[in-house]
Design a protein around this motif. Structure first.
Motif, mmCIF file in Angstrom:
data_model
loop_
_atom_site.group_PDB
_atom_site.id
_atom_site.type_symbol
_atom_site.label_atom_id
_atom_site.label_comp_id
_atom_site.label_asym_id
_atom_site.label_seq_id
_atom_site.Cartn_x
_atom_site.Cartn_y
_atom_site.Cartn_z
ATOM 1 N N ALA A 33 -12.137 34.070 -15.764
ATOM 2 C CA ALA A 33 -12.225 33.658 -17.162
ATOM 3 C C ALA A 33 -12.023 32.156 -17.336
ATOM 4 C CB ALA A 33 -11.192 34.415 -17.998
ATOM 5 N N ALA A 34 -11.411 31.498 -16.350
ATOM 6 C CA ALA A 34 -11.142 30.064 -16.429
ATOM 7 C C ALA A 34 -11.270 29.456 -15.043
ATOM 8 C CB ALA A 34 -9.735 29.816 -16.987
ATOM 9 N N PRO A 35 -11.522 28.154 -14.966
ATOM 10 C CA PRO A 35 -11.586 27.509 -13.657
ATOM 11 C C PRO A 35 -10.243 27.587 -12.917
ATOM 12 C CG PRO A 35 -12.590 26.116 -15.339
ATOM 13 C CD PRO A 35 -11.899 27.231 -16.057
ATOM 14 N N ALA A 36 -10.318 27.434 -11.606
ATOM 15 C CA ALA A 36 -9.131 27.365 -10.732
ATOM 16 C C ALA A 36 -8.242 28.592 -10.873
ATOM 17 C CB ALA A 36 -8.330 26.096 -11.016
ATOM 18 N N ALA A 37 -8.841 29.765 -10.946
ATOM 19 C CA ALA A 37 -8.065 30.992 -11.152
ATOM 20 C C ALA A 37 -7.826 31.762 -9.849
ATOM 21 C CB ALA A 37 -8.774 31.897 -12.161
ATOM 22 N N GLU A 38 -8.360 31.278 -8.738
ATOM 23 C CA GLU A 38 -8.161 32.002 -7.478
ATOM 24 C C GLU A 38 -7.468 31.096 -6.457
ATOM 25 O OE1 GLU A 38 -11.141 34.607 -6.006
ATOM 26 O OE2 GLU A 38 -11.884 35.142 -8.002
ATOM 27 N N THR A 39 -8.152 30.632 -5.439
ATOM 28 C CA THR A 39 -7.491 29.888 -4.365
ATOM 29 C C THR A 39 -6.906 28.565 -4.850
ATOM 30 O OG1 THR A 39 -9.034 30.924 -2.824
ATOM 31 C CG2 THR A 39 -7.810 29.047 -2.013
#
Length: 418
Positions: A33-39
């Motif tokens: 749903a938003a940038p930078a939400a995983e690694t």
């Protein structure tokens, strides 16, 4: 040109920014749903040119064997009936020779130095704030053997322009008084004054907002299903949106920046990327006792942990578990990080409010990322950054944007070519 960037983490967002600066019409696609939400969500926070010695080095094979089966091991191969893991492991062993290690250090330092300079210029130009600190990075050693082994890589890094100085234990405590508690155990340290730290997620969100203001379109909540090739070029990407609706999105060029998931998109095109997910862990906790908490960003090389101060929070991250695409939290590994932090800085953080996180870092056997043009002329790669995605993001993003635009990169690096 119309360019689609696949992935809205650090690498995808920096790629989008620099592509837009070069005049391209850019769309970024990501399933979150938003940038930078995983690694990129809760990494170690270091801009660490000095962290250039790859996992694959002459001492690694014996260490890996010693760590097999240990749940709290810094680098844990959890052996699986997975051909991709075994291939990666064999390639890793081939990278452990002294010659390959020296070559890989050179690549990592060159990209890291360029990337750090690019980040600093970007911060000045855009006024970005992300709990950054410019107090350097201190690598400390509680093992004399590990300290002695660090001298040769540090010397090579200095020859390459990364001023990683070897210092005494007393000087380390002077630079970071929080280390006084373990002064009797310290064998020595190295210090790189030009290295930095900061919150990668805050940076990515701030840069993504500037990208939007500059006209970059972000399609969030869109799952990338496949890249489709027609006539020797990528014709379109197939996605489903948040409602499950299927779409084909066309562009002139595509940048694959999906971290550990990049090989899954590339393989049907006949492109085998030597990337395997290395599950990393982090702990974030509020500062409890400022007198005991560190100010300088630190690296505990023996335990493969990094420590960053992000405002009034402590971020401790590290370890790597090669166990496929599982993102389940292993409590043993989380508790090992907290235990080591308490040994080093007792009472510094509020462990009762510790937040645990895990992410899949896209590791190559050499630790050298994959940046450049693929065998498909309009498919470009910006992936495989492993533990150094934050360190290498701005330099990688600027380099791939120049390559997409038909311009020469500004540094000497082993860029991929068709």
């Amino acid at each position: 040109m119309q360019v689609i960037v696949l992935g809205a983490g650090l690498l995808g967002t920096t790629s989008a920014h620099f592509l837009r600066q070069l005049g391209h019409d850019v769309t970024v696609i990501d399933r979150q749903a938003a940038p930078a939400a995983e690694t990129s969500f809760a990494n170690g926070g270091q801009i660490s040119v000095s962290h250039a010695e790859p996992w694959a080095n002459p001492s690694a094979p014996l260490k890996v064997l010693q760590w097999l089966g240990k749940e709290d091991a810094p680098l844990l191969f959890r052996l699986r009936a997975d051909p991709q893991q075994w291939r990666w492991g064999l390639q890793f062993l081939r990278e452990c020779t002294p010659a390959r290690t020296r070559h890989n250090i050179a690549q990592i330092v060159r990209l890291g130095t360029y990337s750090r300079d690019t980040l600093q210029q970007l911060r000045r130009d855009l006024g970005l704030q992300y709990d950054q600190r410019t107090q350097g990075i201190l690598h400390f050693y509680t093992s004399q053997k590990e300290f002695d082994a660090a001298e040769a890589p540090a010397a090579q890094m200095r020859d390459l322009g990364c001023d990683r100085r070897v210092i005494s234990a007393d000087e380390a405590v002077r630079l970071e008084p929080a280390l006084r508690h373990i002064r009797p155990q310290l064998a020595g340290a190295t210090f790189t004054s030009e290295d930095e730290s900061g919150d990668a997620r805050q940076f990515t969100l701030a840069l993504a907002e500037r990208c939007r203001q500059d006209g970059v379109r972000f399609l969030m909540g869109h799952h990338v299903m496949a890249l489709r090739e027609v006539g020797g070029r990528i014709d379109h990407v197939e996605v489903t949106d948040a409602d499950g609706a299927f779409q084909r999105l066309r562009a002139d060029a595509f940048v694959l920046a999906m971290g550990s998931f990049s090989p899954l998109l590339a393989q049907p095109l006949g492109i085998r990327l030597p990337i395997y997910p290395a599950k990393g862990y982090s702990v974030t906790m509020p500062v409890k006792d400022a007198a005991m908490a560190h100010q300088v960003s630190l690296t505990d090389d023996e335990y493969k942990l990094v420590f960053s101060r992000l405002g009034d929070r402590l971020r401790i991250a590290g370890t790597a578990e090669l166990n496929g695409y599982s993102r389940d939290l292993n409590r043993v590994r989380c508790e090992a990080i907290v235990r080591r932090t308490e040994q080093l800085f007792p009472g510094a953080g509020d462990t009762a409010q510790a937040q645990f996180w895990t992410g899949l870092r896209p590791a190559t056997p050499s630790n050298v990322p994959i940046i450049g043009q693929s065998r498909v002329p309009n498919l470009f790669l910006n992936t495989g950054h492993g533990t150094l995605g934050w360190t290498h993001a701005c330099g990688s993003g600027k380099s791939v944007a120049r390559i997409v635009s038909g311009l020469a990169p500004e540094l000497e690096f082993a860029f991929t070519r068709p």
